[in-house]
Motif scaffolding. Sequence first.
Motif, PDB file in Angstrom:
ATOM      1  N   SER A 129     -16.792 -19.106 -18.661  1.00  0.00           N
ATOM      2  CA  SER A 129     -17.670 -19.789 -17.819  1.00  0.00           C
ATOM      3  C   SER A 129     -18.390 -18.871 -16.987  1.00  0.00           C
ATOM      4  N   ASN A 130     -19.379 -19.170 -16.177  1.00  0.00           N
ATOM      5  CA  ASN A 130     -19.614 -18.254 -14.941  1.00  0.00           C
ATOM      6  C   ASN A 130     -19.799 -19.031 -13.463  1.00  0.00           C
ATOM      7  N   SER A 131     -18.559 -19.893 -13.489  1.00  0.00           N
ATOM      8  CA  SER A 131     -18.091 -20.669 -12.158  1.00  0.00           C
ATOM      9  C   SER A 131     -17.217 -20.163 -11.562  1.00  0.00           C
ATOM     10  N   ILE A 132     -17.435 -20.042 -10.026  1.00  0.00           N
ATOM     11  CA  ILE A 132     -16.567 -19.421  -9.326  1.00  0.00           C
ATOM     12  C   ILE A 132     -15.913 -20.738  -8.421  1.00  0.00           C
ATOM     13  N   ILE A 133     -14.723 -20.201  -7.896  1.00  0.00           N
ATOM     14  CA  ILE A 133     -14.103 -20.907  -6.679  1.00  0.00           C
ATOM     15  C   ILE A 133     -14.374 -20.579  -5.220  1.00  0.00           C
ATOM     16  N   LEU A 134     -14.778 -21.372  -4.366  1.00  0.00           N
ATOM     17  CA  LEU A 134     -15.181 -21.133  -2.944  1.00  0.00           C
ATOM     18  C   LEU A 134     -13.946 -21.899  -2.224  1.00  0.00           C
ATOM     19  N   THR A 143     -22.915 -23.310 -33.894  1.00  0.00           N
ATOM     20  CA  THR A 143     -22.531 -24.584 -32.933  1.00  0.00           C
ATOM     21  C   THR A 143     -21.304 -24.090 -32.036  1.00  0.00           C
ATOM     22  N   ILE A 144     -20.455 -22.803 -32.509  1.00  0.00           N
ATOM     23  CA  ILE A 144     -19.355 -22.726 -31.278  1.00  0.00           C
ATOM     24  C   ILE A 144     -20.062 -21.893 -30.422  1.00  0.00           C
ATOM     25  N   CYS A 195     -19.842 -23.415 -26.380  1.00  0.00           N
ATOM     26  CA  CYS A 195     -19.411 -22.467 -25.298  1.00  0.00           C
ATOM     27  C   CYS A 195     -20.278 -22.423 -24.111  1.00  0.00           C
ATOM     28  N   LEU A 196     -21.651 -22.632 -24.331  1.00  0.00           N
ATOM     29  CA  LEU A 196     -22.661 -22.220 -23.300  1.00  0.00           C
ATOM     30  C   LEU A 196     -22.775 -23.500 -22.308  1.00  0.00           C
ATOM     31  N   ARG A 197     -22.051 -24.574 -22.775  1.00  0.00           N
ATOM     32  CA  ARG A 197     -21.962 -25.866 -21.949  1.00  0.00           C
ATOM     33  C   ARG A 197     -21.092 -25.568 -20.660  1.00  0.00           C
ATOM     34  N   GLY A 198     -20.443 -24.337 -20.842  1.00  0.00           N
ATOM     35  CA  GLY A 198     -19.553 -24.123 -19.599  1.00  0.00           C
ATOM     36  C   GLY A 198     -20.374 -23.032 -18.553  1.00  0.00           C
ATOM     37  N   TYR A 199     -21.491 -22.677 -19.068  1.00  0.00           N
ATOM     38  CA  TYR A 199     -22.333 -22.026 -18.251  1.00  0.00           C
ATOM     39  C   TYR A 199     -23.347 -22.609 -17.409  1.00  0.00           C
ATOM     40  N   PHE A 200     -23.658 -22.352 -16.156  1.00  0.00           N
ATOM     41  CA  PHE A 200     -24.830 -22.898 -15.476  1.00  0.00           C
ATOM     42  C   PHE A 200     -26.089 -22.062 -15.810  1.00  0.00           C
ATOM     43  N   CYS A 201     -25.719 -20.854 -16.014  1.00  0.00           N
ATOM     44  CA  CYS A 201     -27.147 -20.030 -16.034  1.00  0.00           C
ATOM     45  C   CYS A 201     -26.524 -18.580 -16.728  1.00  0.00           C
ATOM     46  N   VAL A 202     -27.520 -17.728 -17.242  1.00  0.00           N
ATOM     47  CA  VAL A 202     -27.160 -16.500 -17.787  1.00  0.00           C
ATOM     48  C   VAL A 202     -28.223 -15.536 -17.022  1.00  0.00           C
ATOM     49  N   THR A 203     -27.723 -14.284 -16.991  1.00  0.00           N
ATOM     50  CA  THR A 203     -28.465 -13.293 -16.563  1.00  0.00           C
ATOM     51  C   THR A 203     -28.244 -11.975 -17.641  1.00  0.00           C
TER      52      THR A 203
END
Length: 230
Positions: free
Chosen positions: A31-36, A133-134, A138-146
């Motif tokens: 993912s590209n999620s962080i913990i704050l 499909t894979i 997987c991309l469902r775990g990403y809010f955005c991409v750069t």
Amino acid sequence: MRRNVDIANIFIEVYRAYPANYLDRNDLECSNSIILPPSALQKFTSMKEGFGSSSNPVLFRILNINLNMFTHCGVLDFTAEEGTCYIPTNMFYRLCLNPGDNVNLRNIKLERGKFIKIQPHLTAFIKLPNPKTILENCLRGYFCVTQGDTIKVEFNKKTYDIDIVECKPKNAILILNQDIEVDFAPPLDYKEEEERAQRAKPKADDGMVKRQMSSSMVDFSKGKEKMNNE
């Protein structure tokens, strides 16, 4: 001309950054999620626009202050110690961070994505059953991409690295709940893998080797695939 900036909706903080494996949080890695820390949530709830929604999530530009390198991310939860944040390992290396380095976080709005071009590191990924499909799952775990990011795709207890080569309409885009066109660039080891396969067969079988490889891989000449990241 100066733009009017609504300071009631600006979130800017500096945190000490650590990779996700410091918390043994494997759920961050693909993912590209962080913990704050909890104080970040308190600040968001007091802001004029609040915490966002599934169609308009809170996104950040995360900046390595020392090297002026940045990418973009979302937030998973608010359980970090005060003054710290935890980020996926790939993102940590992308920003050339050392544990405890300072990062600057600022909330940001990104345009809705229309297109990405990806490049797997290994030909083994496109040999998987239905790699499109894979990737979509997987991309469902990403809010955005750069553009320039490397994302992780996990399948059957193996992890594959995939580079984000291009994004449209901007170099950083929102992909959550978007219909995205995806183009596959040949994997980084594609020629090496093909040569290895050809060397493993007698010359008389060269045609068969090529047919076998083409039947199991993505056809890079057919253009773009449509993916729904919901």
